[in-house]
Scaffold this active site. Structure first.
Site, short mmCIF file in Angstrom:
data_model
loop_
_atom_site.label_atom_id
_atom_site.label_comp_id
_atom_site.label_asym_id
_atom_site.label_seq_id
_atom_site.Cartn_x
_atom_site.Cartn_y
_atom_site.Cartn_z
N GLY A 11 0.83 -1.21 0.00
CA GLY A 11 0.00 0.00 0.00
C GLY A 11 0.86 1.25 0.00
O GLY A 11 1.83 1.34 0.75
N ARG A 72 1.00 -5.06 -5.32
CA ARG A 72 1.08 -6.27 -4.51
C ARG A 72 1.38 -7.38 -5.51
O ARG A 72 0.72 -7.46 -6.55
CB ARG A 72 -0.22 -6.52 -3.77
CG ARG A 72 -0.61 -5.32 -2.87
CD ARG A 72 -1.65 -5.68 -1.83
NE ARG A 72 -2.19 -4.51 -1.16
CZ ARG A 72 -1.62 -3.90 -0.12
NH1 ARG A 72 -0.48 -4.35 0.37
NH2 ARG A 72 -2.18 -2.85 0.46
N CYS A 73 2.38 -8.20 -5.26
CA CYS A 73 2.86 -9.12 -6.29
C CYS A 73 2.97 -10.56 -5.76
O CYS A 73 4.01 -10.96 -5.23
CB CYS A 73 4.22 -8.63 -6.81
SG CYS A 73 4.96 -9.71 -8.05
N GLY A 104 4.08 -7.09 4.36
CA GLY A 104 4.18 -7.99 3.22
C GLY A 104 5.44 -7.70 2.41
O GLY A 104 6.16 -8.62 1.98
N SER A 105 5.73 -6.41 2.24
CA SER A 105 6.89 -6.01 1.45
C SER A 105 8.20 -6.43 2.12
O SER A 105 9.14 -6.86 1.47
CB SER A 105 6.90 -4.50 1.26
OG SER A 105 5.65 -4.08 0.78
N ASP A 127 -0.47 1.54 8.39
CA ASP A 127 -1.02 0.73 9.49
C ASP A 127 -0.17 0.81 10.76
O ASP A 127 -0.65 0.49 11.84
CB ASP A 127 -1.13 -0.73 9.07
CG ASP A 127 -2.01 -0.93 7.85
OD1 ASP A 127 -2.87 -0.07 7.60
OD2 ASP A 127 -1.82 -1.94 7.14
N ARG A 162 -26.98 12.94 15.24
CA ARG A 162 -26.74 11.56 14.80
C ARG A 162 -25.49 10.99 15.44
O ARG A 162 -24.62 11.72 15.92
CB ARG A 162 -26.53 11.53 13.28
CG ARG A 162 -27.81 11.70 12.51
CD ARG A 162 -27.52 11.84 11.04
NE ARG A 162 -28.75 11.88 10.26
CZ ARG A 162 -28.83 12.34 9.03
NH1 ARG A 162 -27.76 12.82 8.43
NH2 ARG A 162 -29.97 12.30 8.39
N ARG A 247 -25.41 6.74 11.34
CA ARG A 247 -24.92 6.80 9.97
C ARG A 247 -23.50 6.22 9.90
O ARG A 247 -22.72 6.39 10.84
CB ARG A 247 -24.85 8.25 9.45
CG ARG A 247 -26.20 8.87 9.19
CD ARG A 247 -26.87 8.25 7.96
NE ARG A 247 -28.09 8.96 7.60
CZ ARG A 247 -29.28 8.73 8.14
NH1 ARG A 247 -29.43 7.84 9.09
NH2 ARG A 247 -30.34 9.41 7.72
O1 F6P Z 1 -1.64 -1.83 4.47
C1 F6P Z 1 -2.21 -0.62 4.11
C2 F6P Z 1 -3.67 -0.80 3.81
O2 F6P Z 1 -4.21 0.45 3.44
C3 F6P Z 1 -4.52 -1.44 4.91
O3 F6P Z 1 -4.87 -0.54 5.92
C4 F6P Z 1 -5.69 -1.97 4.12
O4 F6P Z 1 -6.28 -3.06 4.78
C5 F6P Z 1 -5.06 -2.40 2.82
O5 F6P Z 1 -3.83 -1.68 2.72
C6 F6P Z 1 -5.88 -2.15 1.60
O6 F6P Z 1 -5.22 -2.72 0.53
P1 F6P Z 1 -5.48 -2.38 -0.99
O7 F6P Z 1 -4.95 -1.01 -1.26
O8 F6P Z 1 -4.73 -3.43 -1.73
O9 F6P Z 1 -6.96 -2.43 -1.19
#
Ligand code: F6P
Length: 323
Positions: A11, A72-73, A104-105, A127, A162, A247
């Site tokens: 991300g 993402r690969c 992940g990276s 995150d 609300r 809401r």
């Molecule tokens: O890891 C960053 C993040 O924005 C997370 O908060 C979220 O769950 C995910 O990536 C969303 O991934 P993508 O951009 O692949 O939809």
């Protein structure tokens, strides 16, 4: 090392551009040739990379996203994918890679390093769930974006009496949810680190109504056991008389947009410069992060084995204030 490559993966996070800029400029000052890889590990596998000079990274520090593109690969998780990437790097005489990204990276970075190709990681994810750095590039800006939205939602929620349930990102980590709840003055919050007490949240909402509050904010982290829509439905089902109308707003990728604030520009710059210095010194196999305000290096094995947890004192504080 004399030639290195830099890529951004996973991300995107505001401040990645500052990190790319620092890798390139500091790398060049250190005597390195620096290549930029398009779209993360995918670009590595496909050989999409070019030499970057100082001017190529001019005018990007203030922009969100990543000038290199990200991806993402899944293919990079395979040995074949990694071998292809290594062949592409070797064919250009590149001796090391800087990987800017999150969990992940850095898993991908560690596997490349373990396969014998030197890698330095840079901690970057909104995150803030990456072990080895107290704070990661992009987290601060994402929080600012979420807070600005909450401030806006309060205005309309007050006008209509609300409850606004606001879903924030964070995957399976409640950092963004918790910090947003504290800084946004939320009445209640739900995070993945603990089960959501729907009745308690309904009580808080109902009490807010009874004591004359004009609105209430409930922050829901995306990894919590109820998402914001499901939580709103469950509250209504169990307690039809909470007073306020409910809401739901899902902030989603809005949190990843926006230009980096000062913290992420500085963090990206410091991390990127350090990563280039490590490469120039022939060091690899570590993640560059921040601990107690200082730049630190954590071996990949430790990064992958470790688990970052929320500060319990902040959790306590949030509970105390969210009433
Ligand atoms: O890891 C960053 C993040 O924005 C997370 O908060 C979220 O769950 C995910 O990536 C969303 O991934 P993508 O951009 O692949 O939809």
């Amino acid at each position: 090392m004399k030639k290195i490559a830099v890529l951004t993966s996973g991300g995107d996070a505001a401040g990645m551009n500052a990190a790319i800029r620092a890798v390139v400029r500091n790398g060049i000052s250190d005597g390195l040739e620096v290549w930029g890889v398009s779209h993360g590990f995918r670009g590595l596998i496909e050989g999409r990379m070019r030499v970057l000079n100082r001017r190529d990274v001019g005018g990007i520090i203030q922009h969100g996203g990543t000038m290199l593109g990200s991806a993402r690969c899944p293919e990079f998780k395979t040995e074949e994918g990694r071998d292809r990437a290594i062949r592409e790097l070797h064919s250009r005489g590149i001796e090391g890679v800087v990987v800017i990204g999150g969990n992940g990276s850095q898993t991908g970075a560690a596997s490349l390093d373990a396969a014998g190709f030197p890698v330095v990681g840079v901690a970057s994810t909104i995150d803030n769930d990456l072990y080895g750095s107290d704070i990661t590039i992009g987290a601060d800006t994402a929080l600012s974006v979420a807070l600005e939205s909450i401030d806006r939602l309060k205005i309309t929620a007050s006008s209509h009496n609300r409850v606004s349930l606001v879903e924030v990102m964070g995957r399976d980590c409640g950092y963004i949810g918790l910090m947003t709840a504290i800084a946004g003055g939320a009445e209640a919050f739900a995070i993945p680190e603990r089960p959501t007490d729907v009745d308690a949240i309904a009580r808080v909402i109902s009490d807010a109504y009874k004591c004359g509050k004009s609105h209430a904010i409930v922050v829901v982290a995306e990894g919590a056991d109820y998402n914001a829509t499901a939580l709103a439905a469950e509250i209504k089902k169990r307690n039809p008389n909470v007073g306020f109308d409910l809401r739901v707003t899902i902030l989603g990728h809005v949190q990843r947009g926006g230009n980096p604030g000062v913290c992420d520009r500085l963090l990206g710059t410091r991390f990127g410069a350090e990563a280039a210095d490590l490469c120039a010194a022939g060091k690899s196999g570590v993640l560059v992060g921040l601990r107690d305000g200082r730049i630190c290096h954590t071996p990949f094995a430790e990064v992958l084995a470790g688990k970052k947890t929320l500060d319990p004192s902040l959790l306590e504080l949030a509970d105390e204030l969210a009433r």
